[in-house]
Scaffold this motif. Structure first.
Motif, PDB file in Angstrom:
ATOM      1  N   LEU A   1     -79.489  23.188 -40.930  1.00  0.00           N
ATOM      2  CA  LEU A   1     -78.801  24.265 -41.633  1.00  0.00           C
ATOM      3  C   LEU A   1     -79.583  24.674 -42.880  1.00  0.00           C
ATOM      4  CD1 LEU A   1     -75.108  22.986 -41.366  1.00  0.00           C
ATOM      5  CD2 LEU A   1     -76.372  24.498 -39.820  1.00  0.00           C
TER       6      LEU A   1
ATOM      7  N   LEU B   1     -77.786  19.151 -38.008  1.00  0.00           N
ATOM      8  CA  LEU B   1     -76.627  19.225 -37.127  1.00  0.00           C
ATOM      9  C   LEU B   1     -77.040  18.689 -35.760  1.00  0.00           C
ATOM     10  CD1 LEU B   1     -73.917  20.458 -38.057  1.00  0.00           C
ATOM     11  CD2 LEU B   1     -74.461  22.417 -36.640  1.00  0.00           C
ATOM     12  N   ASP B   2     -76.545  17.513 -35.423  1.00  0.00           N
ATOM     13  CA  ASP B   2     -76.935  16.894 -34.161  1.00  0.00           C
ATOM     14  C   ASP B   2     -75.923  17.226 -33.074  1.00  0.00           C
ATOM     15  OD1 ASP B   2     -77.603  15.354 -32.030  1.00  0.00           O
ATOM     16  OD2 ASP B   2     -77.521  13.432 -33.066  1.00  0.00           O
ATOM     17  N   CYS B   3     -76.180  18.304 -32.371  1.00  0.00           N
ATOM     18  CA  CYS B   3     -75.367  18.665 -31.198  1.00  0.00           C
ATOM     19  C   CYS B   3     -76.233  18.511 -29.955  1.00  0.00           C
ATOM     20  CB  CYS B   3     -74.863  20.099 -31.312  1.00  0.00           C
ATOM     21  SG  CYS B   3     -73.890  20.450 -32.768  1.00  0.00           S
TER      22      CYS B   3
ATOM     23  N   ASP C   1     -67.787  24.047 -29.769  1.00  0.00           N
ATOM     24  CA  ASP C   1     -69.125  23.918 -29.196  1.00  0.00           C
ATOM     25  C   ASP C   1     -70.128  24.597 -30.139  1.00  0.00           C
ATOM     26  OD1 ASP C   1     -71.286  23.561 -27.621  1.00  0.00           O
ATOM     27  OD2 ASP C   1     -70.507  24.631 -25.869  1.00  0.00           O
ATOM     28  N   LEU C   2     -70.451  23.897 -31.222  1.00  0.00           N
ATOM     29  CA  LEU C   2     -71.255  24.508 -32.293  1.00  0.00           C
ATOM     30  C   LEU C   2     -72.657  24.911 -31.846  1.00  0.00           C
ATOM     31  CD1 LEU C   2     -70.321  22.367 -35.424  1.00  0.00           C
ATOM     32  CD2 LEU C   2     -69.316  24.499 -34.617  1.00  0.00           C
TER      33      LEU C   2
ATOM     34  N   GLN D   1     -73.508  26.612 -29.498  1.00  0.00           N
ATOM     35  CA  GLN D   1     -73.515  28.010 -29.072  1.00  0.00           C
ATOM     36  C   GLN D   1     -73.850  28.946 -30.235  1.00  0.00           C
ATOM     37  OE1 GLN D   1     -73.312  28.763 -25.954  1.00  0.00           O
ATOM     38  NE2 GLN D   1     -72.363  26.951 -25.027  1.00  0.00           N
ATOM     39  N   LEU D   2     -73.527  28.523 -31.470  1.00  0.00           N
ATOM     40  CA  LEU D   2     -73.797  29.376 -32.631  1.00  0.00           C
ATOM     41  C   LEU D   2     -75.283  29.664 -32.784  1.00  0.00           C
ATOM     42  CD1 LEU D   2     -71.499  27.774 -35.351  1.00  0.00           C
ATOM     43  CD2 LEU D   2     -71.220  30.011 -34.261  1.00  0.00           C
TER      44      LEU D   2
END
Lengths: 536, 536
Positions: free
Chosen positions: A247, A253-255, A267-268, A270-271
């Motif tokens: 960020l 941000l570990d998705c 479902d971050l 996707q951002l």
């Protein structure tokens, strides 16, 4: 109608590899590097991995700040010697400040936009990206992440003096699970490199792009690249299983899930798909990879009415179903330009429209039978006027070359105005007809080609050199036309700097408002890829 | 190994329809409605369209506020007579306040959660939803949107006295473009109804769910439902092209694109896919619909080691490729429960594991050849120990019935503890083995079944009645186990109220923080579906 004989050959991996569409930097025809095309005459792959102009040629492109005088530099700090010392500490010897090293990264692929960035950072790890952004955010230094720099809307280069964060050294394959088909890699991996790693396992990326020799997966994700086989394999919103992103404030941000199903909160990831690096810098991704098909066939079909084109597409969907992998469209002017400017040979006579229908499957004989059944149906019903089929790799490749070289061939006309838009399928070709009528004889050519399966039309208008009258006739008229029929002013590549003024053409006020609020939430100082996407 | 003879039949639409998996409300076996299963003995489809318990039965379910005493009611207003008068004005005669009308909507499908909502609103239009939320937001009244109420985590019912917004009357099909396959409909359309509208055009929804006779597309989107054919058609993030949603403040967000490619700014519709109605109420959607396949075959295979299971899955992916549409898994205990409790017949002998492999294609003969080729390979390599193939609809249906009725059959044991989680494929069955060891003889059965293709295992543990020792042994141990191997604590259905305490099990701190910030941005007063998703 004369159907050409066809051969059925099961592709081996090497053959599949060889038939892939030409790379924009590696297969430009000889005239292209000999100066026919004005400022675009000597592209080279720069040492830092991205597509970039040489310094000399880059300097001929007007600065974006001059080209768009209405743009005002944001209230960002300017890079000082003190900042450079910090950057040196953060990424060691990977801080570039020599104009010769940087200039190519200030200019976009199409030579349309040129920023004035004075420092380029080349992180190798997520932690380095995090440290860079944390520092930039604290200092209020604007930054632009840069992948392969193959975009067409000026999204990956600075507008003013933003710090360029090149992702090219973040090119590690992290893991591959052969059974699930899930690959995890750093964001700077070039698509060709990924496919090189996947091929021994019989897998491939779900998206194949013309720029695959240069474009990077992080950039693909940031622009939600669709490519040539989206009809079959779907989009990146469905195929990207995980994203790691940094960020603006440096938080990681570990998705980076590798699971096909995971419904634990929002479902971050996707951002970050399609947000053009403005909400965070994608540093790694996990992607669901399909198997390389065992057999590929291509039919090139000629139609003399657009009603036939739609009927043929409908019949192909119905009769080929699970093996249909692409339905590409060219009009007569598109076919003429590859014949005239590149001396390619079309095996069919002259028709108003051409369709390239590709099948991919696991059994060549089955696919051939299905394709022949379709062709028999099309002939019987008079939906096509002529056609040829290829299953041998070299012949498949030569049919694809007609479609894939339209963009390159158009450049030989001189100046090209390019519009990549989506419109409802019933209006697909009307845009070209109306444009031709509007620009009249001022243009050398008005051509329409593209991905019929996704209703994505590439409207291209050429002139010997930049023609203000033609340009004024085209913009904003083309975007107004698209908005009126509820199309999208950007099918691919996003908004960048070149399309940002048309964001409201495809979005309502409340939608844009929420986009801005999201930007404000995730990047309150606005340091990430400023001036892009949103109109002032 | 004895391979049963197979028949090849091209499905007609009617047949395809008939073989579909049983509807949870319409095909419950007779014992199910006769009270074998405690409080769940008399489900009925209530007059308002959702699945709901009768008032009498609903009242037997303990209130969530009592079951979870740690939950505190938020600082929301309570519905007054004045509010009811306003609601009457906003949605005319579609304001329900009689306990008999509402009670069923306070309790979830599984009879686990029961709220104390006192008013149920039934809007018919987006404008009505907008007016309701604008008013609720102004008054700080909490609201829960409710679709088919078929979820399993208590996400679609109130916890305290939230206003229930039933979407069931918003059930209009808005448009269908047969050539592009894009359907637009209101959010309250039941999946079966949508498929009824699609079938005459040879199309179907990309997702097929066990609860398709009751679940609504808006709820599917809000929980990112995957279903039975996700292996083939992908997830809703890829297949939903557009969403219309009403934000907490009543603003209507029109992201109802029907285009396959649209990269104009952030893809806001993705925010509503899987966010459980907590960021906005989905009021309409556009969905890309695939063609109904012309032929379907199913093989039921028996394996005696889990290594064989994985080898078989890998071989099926490689050899069936484009026609593979499902790979479902059952262990021996799952097969036994449908035999013992439902008297279904398994055509194979006893094996440790069973796989149901389904193919869907456009040419039955081709598919049969591919499937037989796979089976020959599996036999030759000793990857399976037994198997049978079905292509005739009734036989296909009877093989699917074994897999689809596991959930129903388990209920006959009495009390069922259900866990729907994703784990890495290599650990797929370890969870069941470890659970069996942990609960020992306290449980009637510990069974594992699910979607092998998505690595989604349904771990179910049964007891004659609720057993505190078994429950304590299971939770949070199961979720800890899943978290340790980087799985997802919710493969389907989301977090709701039942899983919210485990959100951090599958997400890092910064990820949850951003989720909360997003919630704060889009619903600052927190009125939308409160108490769900996030732990306190």
């Amino acid at each position: 109608m004369a159907m050409r004989p066809s051969h059925v050959i099961r592709y081996v991996l090497e053959q599949y590899k060889s038939y892939r569409v030409p790379n924009v930097t590696q297969s430009l025809p000889s005239w292209y590097t000999k100066g026919t095309n004005g400022s675009l005459d000597s592209w080279s792959r720069c040492v830092h991995g991205s597509v970039a102009l040489t310094q000399k040629k880059a300097e001929r492109v007007p600065l974006s700040s001059e080209r768009f005088p209405q743009l005002k530099r944001g209230e960002f700090a300017r890079v000082t010697d003190g900042d450079l010392q910090v950057f040196e500490r953060l990424v060691a010897s990977r801080v570039l400040t020599e104009p010769g090293d940087i200039e190519g990264h200030n200019v976009d692929w199409s030579g349309t936009c040129r920023g004035a960035g004075q420092v380029l950072l080349r992180p190798k790890t997520t932690e380095e990206v995090s440290a860079i952004l944390r520092y930039c955010n604290g200092r209020r230094l604007a930054a632009v992440p840069q992948g392969g720099n193959t975009g067409l809307v000026g999204g990956s280069v600075p507008v003013f003096d933003e710090v360029i964060i090149s992702m090219s050294l973040m090119d590690k394959i992290i893991s591959l699970d052969e059974i699930s088909g899930v690959l995890v890699c750093q964001a700077g991996c070039v698509v060709d490199k990924i496919n090189g790693a996947l091929e021994p396992h019989g897998l491939m990326t779900p998206h194949i792009l013309g720029s695959k020799g240069s474009c990077q997966i992080g950039g693909n994700i940031s622009t939600n690249a669709g490519g040539l086989r989206m009809l079959r394999y779907g989009n990146l919103h469905g195929n990207v299983l995980g994203v790691e992103a940094v960020l603006a404030n440096g938080d990681v941000l570990d998705c980076l899930s590798t699971l096909r199903k995971d419904n634990t909160g929002y479902d971050l990831k996707q951002l970050f798909i399609g947000s053009e690096g403005s909400l965070g810098v994608v540093t790694a991704a996990s992607v669901l990879c399909p198997r390389i098909p065992g057999a590929i066939s291509v039919a090139l079909l000629g139609c003399d009415s657009f009603a036939q084109v739609l009927q043929t597409y409908d019949a192909a969907k119905k009769m080929l179903q699970e093996i249909l992998s692409a339905v590409e469209f060219m009009d007569r002017a598109s076919m003429e330009v590859v014949q005239e400017n590149l001396q390619l040979t079309c095996p069919l006579g002259a028709h108003r429209y051409y369709l390239l229908v590709e099948t991919s499957g696991s059994n060549a004989a089955h696919d051939e039978e299905k394709l022949n059944s379709l062709l028999g149906h099309l002939m019987e019903k008079g939906m096509v006027d002529d056609g040829t089929v290829a299953t041998e790799p070299s012949k498949v490749q030569s049919l694809w070359a007609l479609r894939e070289n339209v963009a390159v061939a158009l450049r030989a006309d001189g100046c090209v105005y390019k519009y990549d838009v989506t419109v409802p399928m019933s209006r697909f070709y009307d845009l070209v007809v109306d444009t031709r009528e509007r620009v009249g004889t001022d243009a050398t050519r008005v051509v329409g080609y593209g991905h019929l399966g996704e209703s994505d039309i590439h409207l291209n208008v050429t002139c010997p050199k930049h023609n203000e009258d033609v340009f004024d006739a085209l913009e904003p008229w083309v975007y107004d036309w698209v908005a009126k029929c509820k199309g999208s002013v950007s099918a691919e590549h996003g908004m960048g700097i070149l399309k940002r003024d048309y964001l409201y053409h495809s979005n309502t006020g409340p939608v844009v408002l929420l986009m801005k609020q999201l930007k404000g939430l995730m990047d309150p100082k606005g340091i990430l890829n400023p001036y892009k996407i949103f109109p002032d």
